[in-house]
Structure formats: structure tokens, C-alpha cells
Design a protein around this motif. Sequence first.
Motif, short mmCIF file in Angstrom:
data_model
loop_
_atom_site.label_atom_id
_atom_site.label_comp_id
_atom_site.label_asym_id
_atom_site.label_seq_id
_atom_site.Cartn_x
_atom_site.Cartn_y
_atom_site.Cartn_z
N ASN A 1 0.52 -1.34 -0.34
CA ASN A 1 0.06 -0.33 0.06
C ASN A 1 0.47 1.28 0.20
OD1 ASN A 1 -1.54 2.30 0.53
ND2 ASN A 1 -3.75 0.94 1.70
N GLN B 1 -0.28 4.51 -0.38
CA GLN B 1 -0.40 5.47 0.67
C GLN B 1 0.06 5.81 1.81
OE1 GLN B 1 -2.91 7.81 -0.39
NE2 GLN B 1 -2.43 7.68 -1.80
N TRP B 2 -0.49 4.45 2.54
CA TRP B 2 0.28 4.32 3.81
C TRP B 2 1.56 4.41 4.18
CZ3 TRP B 2 -2.63 -1.03 5.20
CH2 TRP B 2 -4.07 -0.57 5.05
N LYS C 1 3.87 6.16 2.48
CA LYS C 1 3.73 7.90 2.63
C LYS C 1 4.58 7.89 3.78
CE LYS C 1 1.33 9.58 -0.23
NZ LYS C 1 0.10 9.96 -0.99
#
Length: 559
Positions: free
Chosen positions: A506, A508-509, A511
Motif C-alpha cells: 500500500n 498510500q500508507w 508515504k
Amino acid sequence: MSKVAFFFVMLVNLYTVTLSSQIKPPTLVIAVLIRNKAHTLPYFLTLLEKINYPKDRISLWLRSDHNIDNSIELLKLWVEDVHDQYHSIKTNFVEDKSYSDETGPTHWSSSRYDNVISLREEALNYARTIWADYLLAIDADVFLTDSNVLQELMLKDFVIVAPLLQSVGLYSNFWGAMTNEYYYERSENYEPILYRKDKGCFNVPMVHSCVLINLQKLPSDHLSYVPQKIKNYDGPRDDIIAFSLSANKSGVTLNLCNEKVYGFIMVPLDDSDHLEYDSLQLLNLKLEVLVEQEPLPVNAIFQPFITLPPKDSLGFDKIYMINLLRRSDRRLRMNFCFDELGLEVTTVDAVDGKLLSGKDIENITFLPNYADPYHKRAMTLGEVGCFLSHYNIWKEVVQNGYEIVFVMEDDVRFEPFFRAKVERVMEELAVIGDWDLVYFGRKRLQEKDEPLIAGTEMLVKVGYSYWTLGYVLSLRGAHKLLAAQPLSNLLPVDEYLPILFDKHPNDQWKKYFPNRNLIAFSSTPLLLYPTHYTGEDGYISDTEDSRVINEPSPVRSDL
Ligand SMILES: *[C@@H]1O[C@H](CO)[C@@H](O)[C@H](O)[C@H]1NC(C)=O
Ligand SMILES: *[C@@H]1O[C@H](CO)[C@@H](O)[C@H](O)[C@H]1NC(C)=O
């Protein structure tokens, strides 16, 4: 119901009750051959005592010879303790230490085969001579943990029947197939029967080690363990093969019933094994039994003979077990395991999600938009508690400057030969030098190959994985886990670790954690497994069944 029908039912009931209360249970000879079994006897004999069958209907027939340990001493002690309870106990204990033609105590020499064959035959003939209804021929490394086993097997009404016994690995007390030379052959239905995917009673070519013979049935008269007594016998000089062929030639089936796991069996030692190997096997088996039920019981008279290994921390600065106070059942089980394994372990009271209040988590910020990949929900308080439990240990590691620690949760089962395998993994790690975290137990989520680390045989580079059943952590690893400030972007600990070693899918996570440089490996094979898998009987997750943070629930008002 008409009056007549009612009367009839009453009559049948009366008849059944009369029958069951007026007829004595069948008489039974239990025959046991014992050689160098001092380590298993305390458990074997205690379980024998616990079998749910009237002892005054049982005659015991015990033989022991060629021992280099104190088997006979233990047998005498036990016989003295229980002899009043049984109908009779016939013993013959011979003090010679070895066979003249054997190379060692695990060697199956010709004279040993001959002796075992003639002893088994003697037991069978003894049972016939005293007109016993049944003979249970059982070996001293069988542990009958189901106390109703005899009554249940008798109800099956076979001439020959054996209860399913499991082992550590694929060994058991039956064969699924037999070669043309009458030796063992694996059949397609072997594993389905062993692991009870197929349940019932199965006609198999071999049962051994724990066999119930119904001597009331006429065909049992033709059974024998002696090759010379069997017509046209062309098999090897072997007691169990001879017995199986004598049955086959008399049209008697061998049956294995697996409605339950009735007990456990040790893998017999062969010529190349040392006797000490048996003690390790016994340890593995005790741990296996512990997963399902109570520890193996021992009669108090054997207590002085039971020794637990001395404890150490296996070379780690500290071994931690995370346990919720309210799961004292798990703590108890784990402590039994640690005693048996000789592990010095520090129990850490887990942060209990059920008791967390808004105040406790006032400084925690959750990872924005975190949602559980399967349930699409926010973190549960259980998951928060679990994270904090691990986090607190990482802090303690750094505060104390511990170089290497081993952290485990409280619902694990140990791979056989756990200690030796841990030692090998740690030796390999010492050679590699550059590592932060090593999983001992996890759920692998990617099918992609995880190649062995060059120069090792027990370590792989780890891909995306779940669970934190158990891992080894270095001081540098603990520093990295804290430095990434997970409490400012909280997500479950088994998502956090893969992010930090940069194998999380993932983006998104990821980042939120720019420094993803944790060097993580996994042992192969894994050394810890969950005691229960999700969905199995007895599975209770302390993280997944608790309240979800962002869902409307009583706890909302606290947040
Ligand atoms: C005896 O063995 C043969 C060959 O394996 C088998 O076909 C037969 O069913 C067996 N008989 C009994 C009674 O089990
Ligand atoms: C949250 O942070 C404040 C300020 O640092 C501190 O006083 C308080 O004890 C912290 N609360 C918890 C539950 O740790």
C-alpha cells in the motif's frame, strides 16, 4: 401414544436397563512390552490408569527385559501401587541389559525380533487361556489421551480394531497400503485418514502398537504373530507383518477408527537413532498434546522421576511473552511449554484493548484513512492494545540496551526440536551480522518466492506478511521501530512491520513512513505457529473481536 405402545416402550426400556445393569462388562487383558521406556512410563501408566473401564475386569500382562534404564524399577513401583485395583497383574521382568547379537539398544537384531514375536504370541495365548473376551496389545510409547477409547472401540464390534493415534509428523499406528513384499506403502487416503478429513472406521492393511482384539469372535482363533504358524507365509520375520497376514489369510479385516484422535504415539527408534532422541520426541509430543488439552498427567509416585530441563534464555538478552491478564488459560499453557522447553521467559502484561479509555490514547494519532484490508474497518481497540504491547517492549529494549531479544505472543505452538532450530538460526544470523528483525512465526501473504539468504539454510528475505506471533529483534531494529514514530500514524503492528522493511503493497500508507530501512528476515521453516487458525474451533482473537475505534459504540463517548 396409545397405551399399548407406551407399555411396549416401557418394556423395552426396562429390558435395556436390566441388561446393562445385570451383565458384567467383557473381561480384558492388557498386554504391554516394555524396553528402555523409563522416560515414557510415567505418562503411559498414568493414562492407562485413567482409562474409563472397570479395573476389576482387567488383567494386566507386563513384560520388560534388556533395559539399560530404570524401566523395571518404575514398573515395580507402579504395580505395587495399583495391584489391588486390577483383577490380576502378571509380570515377568528380566534383568539382562542387551541381546548378544545387537550393536546397541535401538538395533533390531534377529534375536530381538524373535523375542518380541514370542512375547506377543505369549500375550495372545495367555488371553485365550484365561478366556478373556478382549486383548488390548499396546506399546509403552502410546499415550491414550481419550479415556473412553476402550468402550468406544468395543462398540465397533470388529475382530481387530485400532484407535487413531497421531504423532509429530506423518507417523501413525496404521498403514494405508502395503507393498508386494508386505512393507509400508503410503496410500492416497493415508493423510486424509490421519488428519481426519475422512472420518469413520477404515479397513486398512496394517494396524499396530495399540490393537484391540475381540477374542469372543471365532476367526480370532487363527490370529498369530509367529510367521512359522501362518500357512504359506512368505513375509519377513516381523511380528506385526505376520499378525497382519494371519488376519488377512483368515478373512479378518484390520480396522482403524478416527472419529477422534484417541491418543498419540512416538516414532520408534531405528538402528541409527540414539536413545536420547526419544526424550526429545517425548518433549515434542507433550507440547503437541498441550495444544489440544491438559498436560499429560502423572501419578504422584512418578513425580520423583520427572525432571524438567534447567532454564536459560537461549542466548537472548531477554525472551518476552505478551499475555493479556484475562487470558490466564493461555499463560498457564505457555508456562507449561516454557518449563518443558527450559526457557526463561519474562511475561509482559499486554495492554488490554477492552480497558483502554480515550485518555489512554489521547496522544495517539491514527494513520489517516486506515482501513482493514479485509473488513474495511478502522483499527479495533484490541489492535491498539496489541500495538502498544509490542511498542512498550521495543522501548524497554532501547532503554536497557539489550542487543538481541525474542518477543512472542501467547497463542503459539512450537515447531518440533524448537531449541535446536533456534540455535541454528541464531548461528546463521551471527555470520550475516547485518539484520534488524527475524520472524519466527508469521502468515505469509505473497506467493512470490522468498529466496534463501546466501550462505544460510534457515533464513529467507521476508515478503509482505501478517501476524507477530514471534520475532527476534536487535537493538538497532528496536531503535528503527521507535524512530519511525508509529504512534503518530498508528496502524496494526503486523501492517507496520512490513511497511518498515518496505515490502508493503500500500503506497498510500507507506508515504507516512519515509525511512523504511528495517532489515528483516524470516526463519525457514517457521519455528512458531498459531495454536488455532481463524475460524477453527476454539479460536478467539483478542484483537479482532474487540470494538472498532471509529464505529459508533459505547466507547465513542470516551474518545
Ligand atoms: C487380504 O489382502 C488382499 C490383498 O491386499 C485384499 O484384497 C483383501 O481384501 C484382504 N482381506 C481382508 C479380509 O482384508
Ligand atoms: C500525553 O502527552 C502529555 C504531554 O506530553 C503527557 O502529559 C500525558 O501523560 C500523555 N498521555 C499519555 C496517556 O501518555
